[in-house]
Design an enzyme around this catalytic site. Structure first.
Site, short mmCIF file in Angstrom:
data_model
loop_
_atom_site.label_atom_id
_atom_site.label_comp_id
_atom_site.label_asym_id
_atom_site.label_seq_id
_atom_site.Cartn_x
_atom_site.Cartn_y
_atom_site.Cartn_z
CG HIS A 75 -0.43 0.28 2.51
ND1 HIS A 75 -0.26 -0.69 3.48
CD2 HIS A 75 -0.01 1.43 3.08
CE1 HIS A 75 0.24 -0.15 4.57
NE2 HIS A 75 0.40 1.15 4.36
CG ASP A 104 -0.07 -4.13 2.62
OD1 ASP A 104 0.30 -3.64 1.53
OD2 ASP A 104 -0.34 -3.43 3.61
CB SER A 174 3.27 1.53 6.20
OG SER A 174 2.09 1.83 6.90
#
Length: 423
Positions: A75, A104, A174
């Site tokens: 993402h 992911d 992230s």
């Protein structure tokens, strides 16, 4: 050997020596945080992504797992035309090598890159209660160290699909690393439950071994898609967009402030299924199996959550073109404002989500929001308009747009769009 002697027989001595060494290794003192950081800081890099016009899109983190190879969250790379990895004043161009959007995880490749790879923790070795450390780039602050505990193993079918931790994970983190006290990689940090306290999550590092094979399988499946890229969900077989959600799956939306153009990823990850209720993000969102909303305690989706009617924006068991209904309710989050809205369902048309063509119905809401003052409500309302695309196949809203012109003359104009379902 004399009675009571503790000396082992000669043939046992090598085994005893091995056990003593193994025991000593297992009980070795954990690394001090400063030593651990010094060992790992060269192996965690920042990621910056750009659109076709070289405008910045997103920032994240990445961990070096092999010479010239790093792993981040997919993402982080979404919608990017190109991206780089950087640390301090050093920047390298990077390319995508193995994408596994279902988990992911995306592996990227960097030429002439000599940063040292990290060591992976043994598969299945994560223990609830163990001390863990997160290293990433929260809000652009490069190489930030966070400390916490591994507070849960979340998943299903005997597989830990998410590591829950109290170590902070904030925007920019992230794709960073979650490490044990020996400096071994336990997971790739991916998201936090907004307004959910110390509820942060990482993807187990043991999944990295499967990344190349899974990526190649998914790329091969895409190569078999019909020309033009449009796919009917019925043609997707085992990876159908409309398959029931399982624990660990996630709905990834993008929230856009249409006044400023700022885009923010919004992820609803399914953590528990109890009967016909689905619990997302540590219970901050609970839905029925038919998609109707039971409760929302953390409005991470902006107006989509904070202004949600009872049952959600598609509260009927069956929605058809031409339906109308009236709503008068007080929201359960934020300022608990009174909403009085009229809903109308328009004609069916199609839209695409992650390349899949879906039939959708447009639900329009028009009405007023009344601010609360003390124990009563204001008699003066401010206009509120919503346009939502509802997919009967997925039983959920796939696109949402809201405009609210408040009495102060300020305007809220934002959208939320489903971009994919992570499996």
């Amino acid at each position: 050997m004399k009675a009571g002697s503790m000396n082992p027989a000669p043939w046992l001595r090598p085994a005893a020596a091995f056990l003593a060494i193994a025991s000593a290794a297992g009980s070795a003192a954990a690394l001090e945080p400063d030593v651990l950081f010094a060992k790992l800081s060269d192996s965690v890099w920042a990621v910056r992504t750009f659109d076709a016009q070289e405008r910045p899109l997103r920032a994240g983190s990445a961990v070096v797992i092999a010479p010239g190879r790093l792993v981040t969250n997919c993402h982080v790379l979404a919608k990017a035309s190109n991206f780089v990895v950087k640390r301090d004043n050093v920047t390298y161009g990077a390319t995508l090598e193995y994408p596994d959007p279902a988990r992911d995880l995306c592996q990227i490749r960097v030429a002439n890159f000599t940063a040292p790879p990290v060591t992976l923790a043994p598969a299945g070795g994560a223990r609830v209660g163990q001390r863990v450390y997160a290293i990433g780039n929260p809000r652009g602050l490069e190489n930030t160290l966070g400390e916490g505990l591994l507070s849960g193993l979340r998943g299903g079918d005997g597989e830990a699909r998410l590591l829950q931790t109290t170590a902070a994970v904030t925007p920019g983190s992230s794709g960073g690393g979650l490490f044990d006290s020996d400096g071994r990689l336990l997971g790739i940090t991916t998201f936090a439950a907004r307004d959910g306290g110390s509820l942060n999550f990482a993807i187990p590092a043991e999944f990295l071994a499967e990344l190349p094979a899974r990526a190649q399988a998914q790329l091969a499946a895409r190569a078999r898609e019909p020309e033009g890229g449009a796919r009917r969900s019925a043609d997707l077989g085992g990876i159908g967009l409309n398959e029931p959600l399982r624990v660990g799956d996630a709905l990834e939306y993008v929230r856009t402030d249409r006044l400023t153009g700022n885009r923010t990823p919004v992820v609803y990850r399914l953590e528990r299924v109890a009967g016909d209720e689905l619990s997302f993000n540590a219970g901050s969102r609970v839905e029925k199996a038919n998609g109707q909303v039971v409760s929302i305690t953390s409005p991470i989706g902006g107006v989509f959550d904070s202004a949600s009617p009872p049952g959600g924006w598609a509260p009927k068991d069956e929605i058809r073109s031409g339906m109308r209904w009236h709503l008068d309710y007080v929201t359960t989050t934020g300022d608990r404002l009174r909403h009085e809205l009229d809903a109308t369902v328009g004609a069916e048309h199609t839209t695409r989500v992650d390349g899949v063509e879906l039939n959708v119905l447009r639900i329009s809401y028009q009405g007023w929001i009344y601010a609360s003052y003390g124990t009563g409500a204001s008699l003066v309302g401010t206009p509120f308009n919503v346009a939502a695309l509802y997919s009967p196949e997925l039983r959920r809203i796939v696109k949402f747009e809201a405009t609210h012109r408040r009495a102060s003359a300020s305007i809220t104009n934002e959208s939320l769009e489903l971009v994919r379902i992570q499996r």
